[in-house]
Design a protein around this motif. Structure first.
Motif, PDB file in Angstrom:
ATOM      1  N   TRP A 115       0.829  -1.210   0.000  1.00  0.00           N
ATOM      2  CA  TRP A 115       0.000   0.000   0.000  1.00  0.00           C
ATOM      3  C   TRP A 115       0.858   1.252   0.000  1.00  0.00           C
ATOM      4  O   TRP A 115       0.554   2.224  -0.662  1.00  0.00           O
ATOM      5  CB  TRP A 115      -0.938  -0.026   1.213  1.00  0.00           C
ATOM      6  N   GLY A 140       1.912   1.965  -3.432  1.00  0.00           N
ATOM      7  CA  GLY A 140       0.879   2.123  -4.445  1.00  0.00           C
ATOM      8  C   GLY A 140       0.513   0.853  -5.156  1.00  0.00           C
ATOM      9  O   GLY A 140       0.069   0.888  -6.298  1.00  0.00           O
ATOM     10  N   THR A 142       5.211   8.434   3.404  1.00  0.00           N
ATOM     11  CA  THR A 142       4.766   7.054   3.199  1.00  0.00           C
ATOM     12  C   THR A 142       3.363   6.862   3.748  1.00  0.00           C
ATOM     13  O   THR A 142       2.582   6.101   3.185  1.00  0.00           O
ATOM     14  CB  THR A 142       5.737   6.062   3.870  1.00  0.00           C
ATOM     15  N   LEU A 143       3.041   7.561   4.819  1.00  0.00           N
ATOM     16  CA  LEU A 143       1.698   7.406   5.379  1.00  0.00           C
ATOM     17  C   LEU A 143       0.654   7.921   4.383  1.00  0.00           C
ATOM     18  O   LEU A 143      -0.392   7.319   4.203  1.00  0.00           O
ATOM     19  CB  LEU A 143       1.598   8.172   6.701  1.00  0.00           C
ATOM     20  N   HIS A 191       0.941   7.884   1.243  1.00  0.00           N
ATOM     21  CA  HIS A 191       0.813   6.891   0.177  1.00  0.00           C
ATOM     22  C   HIS A 191       0.000   5.694   0.613  1.00  0.00           C
ATOM     23  O   HIS A 191      -0.621   5.032  -0.206  1.00  0.00           O
ATOM     24  CB  HIS A 191       2.197   6.446  -0.299  1.00  0.00           C
ATOM     25  N   LEU A 192       0.051   5.416   1.899  1.00  0.00           N
ATOM     26  CA  LEU A 192      -0.675   4.262   2.413  1.00  0.00           C
ATOM     27  C   LEU A 192      -2.154   4.383   2.071  1.00  0.00           C
ATOM     28  O   LEU A 192      -2.826   3.386   1.838  1.00  0.00           O
ATOM     29  CB  LEU A 192      -0.467   4.188   3.929  1.00  0.00           C
ATOM     30  N   PRO A 215      -4.839   5.775  -3.669  1.00  0.00           N
ATOM     31  CA  PRO A 215      -5.214   4.611  -4.494  1.00  0.00           C
ATOM     32  C   PRO A 215      -3.980   3.996  -5.170  1.00  0.00           C
ATOM     33  O   PRO A 215      -2.973   4.673  -5.372  1.00  0.00           O
ATOM     34  CB  PRO A 215      -6.170   5.208  -5.531  1.00  0.00           C
ATOM     35  N   ASN A 216      -4.108   2.720  -5.498  1.00  0.00           N
ATOM     36  CA  ASN A 216      -2.986   2.021  -6.131  1.00  0.00           C
ATOM     37  C   ASN A 216      -2.726   2.563  -7.520  1.00  0.00           C
ATOM     38  O   ASN A 216      -3.652   2.993  -8.209  1.00  0.00           O
ATOM     39  CB  ASN A 216      -3.301   0.535  -6.252  1.00  0.00           C
TER      40      ASN A 216
END
Ligand code: SF4
Ligand code: SF4
Ligand code: SF4
Ligand code: FES
Lengths: 419, 180, 569
Positions: A45, A48, B28-29, B31-32, B35-36
């Protein structure tokens, strides 16, 4: 309830020990596996990606809603475990067989043993006392945890040496040096906590349950978690914890970029899996200790101790104060905190790149150790001033000395850039 | 000439490093919860942009005739020597292609060698070879990864052709020398 | 180029693009320019054919030193202090202009350049855009010159001419009339060299078409030379047509083994496969020609009857086993050696060593056919003189092995080792072969290999390196173009091992070392080596064999009989 307790007490102590041991294994192992899945998902996650989401045993495919579990990758966990157990367990020809096989076992022992000395929650008995849930409520608590968990490094050294191959050997050497370097800072960082707890004249203790109890007192200072009282100690402890558990950015012993796989290069299948579980077990124990010492253990929030919550529950319905319910509640709170810590471990891992080995050594010896010592001196002085009630002038003097020392260390223009 | 790069001296927060880590963790949080960005490939197929250089294929002209005349220029230009052609003569009794005279008897492209550079397409004087949309070539054996003539035409199909060179040649041939 | 230095009196000095050069009288401007390293593009001119000057590609600007018409005194240019040059206001053809004293030539003046561009544009008007399928692409003069001297774009928007595309001029030559640029080289070759005047143009202007005379075909044994000299892809070899683009082919210098003329050839191969053979220019041997029959020889390499595996008694076996069986037969004694005029000089040297070790005199089979007075002589062995030079034989061979037949009948011979000769063809009967054990070293199946006790396969001339001595006693080398079949040893290795087995000692089989020994032991070859041999060969001193009655008649560069061979160089 009492029947169960009586049945339990009537069992042979050896049998009790065996059941307790099995319980530990039964909890830690799946937790280790689950952590690995969570790790994969969290990393995905953060990058991405969806992460593992394909596995689905065909015989449960008809269950409605199963696809949610599939997308969470739950079945990958089972597949991984199955693979680990059933893949060929090769034994390289050039290794020292006895120690090679011993190493994963040695890795598991401290990981499982330390759990016994860690309180996992508490309940309030009829007398209104808070009783910790712990397998072995020994008074030397923390010392036991430290003593046994340091043994974990022997597994790494043993694995590196017994593999009789270059990279594992380097990995083992790194692991041992790193462990020694950070063990010192870690230990020094917790001393102020127990100096604080062990007031003169009181009963001396190193029990972790006592540390939690201390953070559950009423009043402003009493309900304050140690993270607020001694933040430097908490940071030093946390950083050392990362290094101790060989987690990124400190996973020098594995360093796949430079050492292939480090100490476990020659391992495969379940032998490798044991190292893996041991790593997560260490993480869990370390997180638990950290939570107990600095984050108030099973207390839900600072200044709101468990007993207060029990009081509120009692006001709602006396049934809710039953020890089992309270125990489960405290266990839930505690485990929740631990899981969050584990998430933090992963969070850091997927954020911070690995250090160079010389940086690791430099940080351990030249930064953290002096910091831990300074921290210890500061709190020793502070506690002395507090306990002897020496007055404002001494506080002022301590503040001046601290500021001067901090300036000398951090803002000194003569100092070379660090790291 | 050797020269020295001056390192910027680090600020206090940089030296402490922890603020930097926290900043990184903030990223990074974030990005967590974003959406992918990846596609779940076999289920979801990417949209192929125009000009994509996939597997090289042979194409036919709108009349369904082979365009390649086995000039072997693509074989010559192919950097990893992936192309192998056996030229052959088109027999004079083949009505719609007799004026073409030459065509490949065999045409193999070894997809284990091909680097998808597109030079074959670039060099082809007959616009007979194109790198089209196919991007996934798999096989269990080395032999399966060699596309022969039939496979190449199957992959290539027919592309629109503006030139109709062979039609013009044929017309000229049928008209003959107008002065006679 | 003939290397004989012309006497100074025959030299004239010309000035080409500002460079002075002395050339023999009669040299034309194209050749003179070549000597100073300047290329004058041309199509119809060919150094070995008569000059017709019909393509106009070789146009140059030309001038002569000015002289006062009245006094004949040189007119000086005041600006430079040199004699003034009178430039001719229109371009001239270089091929038809011979060097004369003081001639000045500009090959790339604006006028010459424009003239070439114009000629190229005219040539391209009706030339089809066939390059992708044309076999000449890559060695096409029109392509090269259009690139180097053409305008670079086309202004022609009209319809191109349409002409026949696949005319069979003869059994081996296919003509594409659209591509012909009407240079007439092929016509002149047929008339002047092949002496078979079958080609000509019909119609006029842009409808001119090359054809054979009605009822005739271009079928002489030199027809494929027209394909070589055709500057474009109009004449193509039916055999090589559409087989492979020339830029893939590797060229290896070789020698035609058809006859003792020793035509120099170029062998074209790609990845171990031969595609064609073309002549290699050697003005002392074959000029730029080669007979059609010599071009087909490459087919023997992949022939169905090729011997590919050693055999003992008809059953194929390993190379070591066959050699051992042969060695056993040789050690048993009473061996006769039949050597070949097709073997290379090096092989003949080793065969001689074998005969010496076996204490016998090798016999050689001669092959005689009809000479064509051009490039095929009546001696169809390429290397009989090599056998004389190495001492393998001392007298000229005969066609039949009468002596050997008598010896077999008399029971004096128990084993015959044949180095590449079919003994049945050389006059031995099947009954005679059955009486002896035959060891056959050869490339193809025949009656002898079928009857042989031991068969050891050998390599064709394309698969090995070596040298031949031709009818002029010219030592010429050939090189390996393609690797031999798997498992077939080099002939020199096989022979050296047989010599060792026969007790002749260890001999080198690598060409370099072998030549050290050959040069040391053979007087006329002293100081020579295979590596240092020039591409056009080396004339040997033939005086020792001057009296022998060789069978050859006259060929292109060879006159038989009393005239010593060296004079023909
Ligand atoms: S594909 Fe094009 S370049 Fe390749 S051989 Fe055919 S015509 Fe020539
Ligand atoms: S794409 Fe490039 S590598 Fe592939 S066949 Fe064409 S020229 Fe060769
Ligand atoms: S066929 Fe070739 S050689 Fe003959 S005239 Fe035409 S271009 Fe010249
Ligand atoms: S070469 Fe001179 S006119 Fe053709």
């Amino acid at each position: 309830m009492t029947a169960i307790v009586e049945l339990w007490n009537s069992l042979h102590p050896m049998l009790q020990a065996v059941i307790k041991g099995l319980a530990v294994i039964g909890v830690i192992f799946p937790l280790g596996g689950a952590s690995s899945l969570v790790e994969r998902k969290v990393s995905a996650w953060m990058q991405g990606r969806p992460g593992p989401n394909r596995a689905l045993p065909f015989w449960v495919a008809w269950v409605p809603g199963i696809s949610l579990l599939q997308r969470l990758g739950v079945f990958h966990l089972l597949a991984d475990g199955g693979k680990m157990f059933f893949k060929e367990d090769s034994l390289p020809g050039h290794v020292n067989k006895f120690y090679f096989l011993l190493a994963p076992v040695v890795a598991m022992i401290p990981a499982l043993t330390t759990v016994t000395a860690v309180p996992l929650g508490a309940y309030v008995d009829e007398a209104g006392r808070v009783v910790p849930l712990i397998l072995a409520n020994v008074d030397i608590g923390l010392l036991a945890v430290f003593a046994v968990s340091s043994l974990g490094v022997y597994a790494l050294i043993l694995a590196g040496w017994a593999s009789n191959s270059k990279y594992p050997f380097l990995g083992g050497v790194r692991a041992s040096a790193q462990l020694i370097s950070y063990e010192l800072s870690m230990t020094l960082s917790v001393i102020p906590v127990f100096l604080w707890i062990n007031v003169p004249g009181g009963e001396g203790t190193l029990s972790l349950a006592k540390a939690v109890e201390f953070q559950s007192q009423p009043g402003f200072l009493g309900g304050m978690w140690f993270i607020f009282i001694m933040p430097i100690a908490a940071i030093v402890f946390l950083v050392s914890l990362f290094a101790e558990t060989n987690r990124l950015p400190f996973d020098m012993a594995e360093g796949e970029a430079d050492l292939v796989g480090g100490f476990h290069t020659e391992y495969g299948a379940m032998k490798w899996g044991l190292f893996f579980v041991a790593e997560y077990a260490h993480m869990m124990i370390g997180s638990a200790v950290f939570i107990l010492l600095f984050f108030g253990g099973w207390n839900p929030l600072p200044w709101i101790p468990l007993s207060l919550v029990v009081g509120w529950l009692g006001a709602v319905s006396p049934v809710l104060t039953h020890p089992i319910i309270v125990g489960l509640l405290s266990l839930g709170i505690f485990v929740g905190k631990v899981l969050f810590m584990i998430f933090v471990f992963m969070w850091v891992r997927w954020t911070v790149p690995r250090f160079r080995y010389d940086q690791v050594m430099k940080m351990g010896w030249q930064k953290l150790l002096p910091l831990a010592i300074g921290n210890l001196l500061f709190y020793a002085a502070a506690i002395a001033i507090r306990d002897l009630q020496l007055g404002v002038a001494y506080w002022a003097a301590l503040a001046v000395v601290t500021v001067a020392a901090t300036w000398a260390i951090f803002a000194n223009p003569l100092q070379k850039p660090a790291l | 000439m050797a020269y020295v790069v001056e390192r910027k001296s680090l600020s206090l927060s940089e030296r402490l490093y922890l603020p930097q880590i926290v900043a990184g963790m903030k990223v990074t949080l974030k990005h967590l919860f974003k959406p992918n960005v990846t596609l779940e490939y076999p289920d979801v197929r990417p949209a192929i942009p125009p000009g994509y250089r996939g597997v090289p294929t042979l194409v036919k002209d709108p009349n369904g005739r082979e365009k390649c005349v086995s000039c072997q220029l693509c074989e010559f230009v192919c950097p990893p020597k992936a192309i192998r052609i056996t030229p052959g003569e088109v027999p004079a009794n083949q009505p719609d292609r007799a004026h073409v005279e030459k065509g490949p008897q065999a045409f193999d492209i070894d997809m284990l060698r091909c680097i998808y550079c597109g030079l074959c397409q670039e060099v082809c004087p007959e616009e007979a070879i194109f790198l089209q949309n196919t991007f996934s070539m798999t096989g269990y054996t080395r032999a399966e990864m060699v596309n022969d003539k039939a496979k190449l035409y199957e992959l290539g199909g027919t592309l629109p052709d503006q030139h109709f060179k062979w039609d013009k040649k044929k017309a000229a041939e049928e008209r003959g020398n107008p002065h006679h | 180029m003939s290397s004989a230095p012309a006497k100074p009196a025959d030299l004239v000095t010309v000035n080409i693009d500002g460079k002075e050069i002395a050339v023999p009288k009669g040299t034309n401007v194209i050749e003179a320019a070549k000597l100073v390293g300047v290329e004058i593009p041309h199509y119809c001119y060919h150094p070995k054919l008569s000059i017709v000057g019909n393509c106009r590609m070789c146009l140059i600007e030309m001038g002569m030193p000015a002289v006062d018409p009245a006094t004949k005194a040189p007119v000086m240019d005041a600006a430079t202090g040199k004699q003034k040059i009178n430039w001719i206001p229109r371009p001239q053809i270089g091929c038809g202009t011979n060097a004369s004293p003081g001639l000045h030539v500009k090959t790339s003046s604006p006028m010459a350049r424009e003239a070439r561009e114009g000629v190229t544009e005219f040539l391209l008007i009706n030339h089809p855009l066939d390059c992708p399928i044309c076999d000449q692409a890559g060695e096409c003069k029109l392509q090269e010159h259009s690139t180097a001297y053409g305008r670079g774009y086309s202004r022609f928007i009209e319809q191109k001419n349409v002409k026949p595309k696949r005319t069979q001029l003869g059994p081996r030559v296919t003509l594409d009339d659209e591509r012909c640029i009407l240079c007439s080289r092929c016509i002149r070759f047929s008339k002047e060299i092949a002496k078979d005047d079958v080609l000509g143009f019909i119609d006029r202007g842009s409808y001119s078409t090359l054809t054979c005379y009605p009822g005739k075909q271009l079928e002489n044994n030199y027809s494929l030379n027209t394909v070589d000299i055709c500057p474009v892809g109009a004449l193509t070899s039916t055999d090589f047509r559409f087989k492979m683009r020339v830029w893939f082919l590797k060229q290896t210098p070789s020698i035609d083994t058809e006859s003792s003329v020793g035509v120099n050839t170029e062998v074209w191969s790609r990845e171990g496969v031969l595609y064609r053979i073309t002549p290699r220019r050697n003005d002392a041997v074959n000029d730029t020609w080669l007979a059609d029959s010599g071009r087909m020889l490459y087919k023997q390499v992949k022939a169905d009857d090729r011997l590919l595996a050693p055999a003992i008694g008809g059953n194929s076996t390993g190379g070591d086993m066959a050699l051992k069986a042969a060695a056993d037969l040789l050690k048993a004694g009473s061996v006769a050696v039949v050597s070949s005029g097709r073997s290379s000089l090096e092989e003949q040297f080793l065969t001689k060593k074998l005969a010496d070790a076996l204490k016998t005199q090798a016999s050689l089979v001669s092959r005689v056919g009809q000479g064509d007075r051009l490039l095929i002589s009546s001696d169809r062995n390429p290397n009989v003189r090599g056998a004389l030079v190495t001492g393998l034989i001392s007298a000229l061979p005969s066609q039949k092995l009468a002596g050997l037949a008598a010896d077999i009948d008399a029971g004096k011979v128990k084993t015959v080792i044949s180095v590449g000769e079919d003994l049945t063809a050389a006059g031995l009967t099947a009954a005679q072969l059955a009486k002896v054990s035959v060891i056959y070293l050869g490339t193809h199946n025949n009656a002898t290999s079928a009857a042989a006790k031991v068969v050891i396969p050998t390599l064709t001339v394309f698969e090995k390196s070596g040298s031949f001595v031709n009818q002029q006693f010219r030592l010429q080398k050939f090189a390996k173009a393609v690797p031999g079949p798997a498992g077939v040893n080099d002939d020199l290795v096989t022979l050296a091992e047989l010599v060792a087995a026969a007790g002749g000692g260890i001999l080198p089989f690598a060409l370099g070392q072998l030549w050290t020994q050959i040069a040391a032991e053979t007087k006329v070859l002293a100081g020579l080596s295979h590596a240092a041999l020039p591409a056009t060969g080396h004339l040997l001193d033939a005086s020792a064999w001057a009296g022998l009655p060789f069978c050859e008649g006259e060929t292109l560069h060879f006159k038989p009989a009393a005239v010593p061979a060296a004079v023909n160089a």
